[in-house]
Design a protein around this motif. Structure first.
Motif, PDB file in Angstrom:
ATOM      1  N   PHE A   1       2.578  12.798  29.527  1.00 15.74           N
ATOM      2  CA  PHE A   1       1.258  12.720  30.161  1.00 15.74           C
ATOM      3  C   PHE A   1       1.351  12.587  31.680  1.00 15.74           C
ATOM      4  O   PHE A   1       0.332  12.516  32.353  1.00 15.74           O
ATOM      5  CB  PHE A   1       0.481  11.533  29.580  1.00 15.74           C
ATOM      6  N   ASP A   2       2.558  12.554  32.175  1.00 14.88           N
ATOM      7  CA  ASP A   2       2.746  12.350  33.606  1.00 14.88           C
ATOM      8  C   ASP A   2       3.449  13.546  34.202  1.00 14.88           C
ATOM      9  O   ASP A   2       4.672  13.650  34.137  1.00 14.88           O
ATOM     10  CB  ASP A   2       3.564  11.074  33.848  1.00 14.88           C
TER      11      ASP A   2
ATOM     12  N   ARG B   1       6.304  20.351  19.043  1.00 14.11           N
ATOM     13  CA  ARG B   1       4.885  20.445  18.681  1.00 14.11           C
ATOM     14  C   ARG B   1       4.191  19.098  18.871  1.00 14.11           C
ATOM     15  O   ARG B   1       2.982  19.002  18.719  1.00 14.11           O
ATOM     16  CB  ARG B   1       4.738  20.892  17.231  1.00 14.11           C
ATOM     17  N   ASP B   2       4.978  18.074  19.166  1.00 12.86           N
ATOM     18  CA  ASP B   2       4.394  16.759  19.375  1.00 12.86           C
ATOM     19  C   ASP B   2       3.643  16.729  20.704  1.00 12.86           C
ATOM     20  O   ASP B   2       4.037  17.399  21.660  1.00 12.86           O
ATOM     21  CB  ASP B   2       5.489  15.691  19.395  1.00 12.86           C
ATOM     22  N   THR B   3       2.568  15.961  20.746  1.00 12.56           N
ATOM     23  CA  THR B   3       1.800  15.871  21.986  1.00 12.56           C
ATOM     24  C   THR B   3       2.291  14.724  22.858  1.00 12.56           C
ATOM     25  O   THR B   3       2.069  14.715  24.063  1.00 12.56           O
ATOM     26  CB  THR B   3       0.303  15.680  21.685  1.00 12.56           C
ATOM     27  N   THR B   4       2.949  13.755  22.243  1.00 14.50           N
ATOM     28  CA  THR B   4       3.507  12.640  23.018  1.00 14.50           C
ATOM     29  C   THR B   4       5.026  12.709  22.904  1.00 14.50           C
ATOM     30  O   THR B   4       5.577  12.648  21.804  1.00 14.50           O
ATOM     31  CB  THR B   4       3.009  11.287  22.482  1.00 14.50           C
ATOM     32  N   TYR B   5       5.665  12.839  24.032  1.00 18.52           N
ATOM     33  CA  TYR B   5       7.117  12.940  24.028  1.00 18.52           C
ATOM     34  C   TYR B   5       7.646  12.501  25.386  1.00 18.52           C
ATOM     35  O   TYR B   5       6.886  12.303  26.337  1.00 18.52           O
ATOM     36  CB  TYR B   5       7.588  14.366  23.707  1.00 18.52           C
TER      37      TYR B   5
ATOM     38  N   GLN C   1       6.710  20.697  34.306  1.00 24.03           N
ATOM     39  CA  GLN C   1       5.577  21.591  34.145  1.00 24.03           C
ATOM     40  C   GLN C   1       5.325  21.799  32.656  1.00 24.03           C
ATOM     41  O   GLN C   1       6.070  22.517  31.984  1.00 24.03           O
ATOM     42  CB  GLN C   1       5.847  22.932  34.835  1.00 24.03           C
ATOM     43  N   LYS C   2       4.268  21.181  32.178  1.00 20.81           N
ATOM     44  CA  LYS C   2       3.931  21.296  30.758  1.00 20.81           C
ATOM     45  C   LYS C   2       3.572  22.719  30.394  1.00 20.81           C
ATOM     46  O   LYS C   2       3.848  23.169  29.278  1.00 20.81           O
ATOM     47  CB  LYS C   2       2.745  20.373  30.461  1.00 20.81           C
TER      48      LYS C   2
ATOM     49  N   PHE D   1      11.402  21.123  32.613  1.00 17.61           N
ATOM     50  CA  PHE D   1      11.646  19.851  33.308  1.00 17.61           C
ATOM     51  C   PHE D   1      12.907  20.049  34.138  1.00 17.61           C
ATOM     52  O   PHE D   1      13.998  19.632  33.765  1.00 17.61           O
ATOM     53  CB  PHE D   1      11.807  18.726  32.293  1.00 17.61           C
ATOM     54  N   ASN D   2      12.731  20.690  35.296  1.00 13.48           N
ATOM     55  CA  ASN D   2      13.869  21.095  36.114  1.00 13.48           C
ATOM     56  C   ASN D   2      14.295  20.005  37.088  1.00 13.48           C
ATOM     57  O   ASN D   2      13.482  19.190  37.538  1.00 13.48           O
ATOM     58  CB  ASN D   2      13.532  22.374  36.884  1.00 13.48           C
ATOM     59  N   PHE D   3      15.548  20.018  37.428  1.00 14.15           N
ATOM     60  CA  PHE D   3      16.181  18.971  38.228  1.00 14.15           C
ATOM     61  C   PHE D   3      16.813  19.622  39.459  1.00 14.15           C
ATOM     62  O   PHE D   3      17.609  20.543  39.315  1.00 14.15           O
ATOM     63  CB  PHE D   3      17.230  18.293  37.350  1.00 14.15           C
ATOM     64  N   THR D   4      16.429  19.153  40.620  1.00 12.19           N
ATOM     65  CA  THR D   4      16.954  19.718  41.867  1.00 12.19           C
ATOM     66  C   THR D   4      17.741  18.662  42.629  1.00 12.19           C
ATOM     67  O   THR D   4      17.284  17.532  42.785  1.00 12.19           O
ATOM     68  CB  THR D   4      15.819  20.259  42.755  1.00 12.19           C
TER      69      THR D   4
END
Lengths: 114, 113
Positions: B54-55, B28-32, B69-70, B75-78
């Protein structure tokens, strides 16, 4: 520059014995932590420290004790070993007490409690 | 509550195939911050990447790329053109700004020659 070091690499204990896992870092990092790794469960935080003299509990603290008398050292004590504490233990450190910094891990200690 | 899910327990591919490791997180945090670590058979944990919330730009480093993708909390890794040396357990982790790391359960990748 050794990074994060841990001793011993392997240890076998009998139920009820106590021992200390050693962890040291030479990067002048403020934040240090201890994790245990169990199959299928990732790494779970046991205890952490944001600086010398400051420690706090993580997700699975029961049966473990820590202290942080210096910036460099963060030992983990098992008070009375139990078979459920059989695991691989990792110590880690990161630059400062703010969260969000990458952590650097030691090589791990494989502990078996019989 | 903070949580990281890596639904793929084990993946096997043949060398030179591309492979994507999935990571879905909850906070629920906006900065992580989000991380990937590699644990080869030797057992050490190797830091691969750190990304802040934010990036959302994708990142490429050699054969590795990451898709953040927020909107889907992923946060997928290829790994492109996989190699035998890529065989390892890969952990995704989440660290909200004011909280400790939470690791996913890991995905074991086996790259067969």
């Amino acid at each position: 520059n050794a990074g994060v070091t841990q001793t011993p690499k392997f240890q076998v204990l009998k139920t009820g014995q106590s021992m200390t896992l050693q962890c040291a870092q030479d990067m002048n990092h403020e934040y240090m932590s201890w994790y245990r790794q169990d199959p299928g469960m990732g790494l779970r935080l046991i205890h952490y420290s944001v600086g010398a003299g400051i420690t706090d509990q993580g997700e699975v603290p029961n049966g473990y004790n820590v202290s942080r008398s210096t910036t460099e050292d963060f030992p983990l004590r098992l008070l009375s070993a139990a078979p459920s504490q059989t695991s691989v233990y990792f110590c880690a450190s990161s630059r400062d007490r703010a969260r969000g910094n990458e952590q650097y891990f030691g090589p791990g200690t494989r502990l078996t409690v019989t | 509550a903070q949580k990281v899910t890596q639904a793929q327990t084990e993946i096997s591919v043949v060398e030179k195939e591309d492979v994507t490791l999935d990571c879905v997180y909850e906070t629920r945090d906006t900065t992580y911050y989000l991380f990937w670590y590699k644990q080869p058979p030797s057992g050490e944990l190797v830091f691969l990447i750190r990304r802040n919330s934010f990036d959302e730009q994708n990142e490429i480093s050699g054969r590795y790329s990451w898709n953040f993708q927020k909107s889907t909390s992923s946060f997928n890794f290829t790994i492109t053109a996989s190699q035998v040396v890529d065989s390892a357990v890969y952990f995704c982790a989440l660290s909200p700004l004011t909280r400790n790391f939470v690791f996913g359960p890991g995905t074991r990748l086996s790259v067969l020659p």
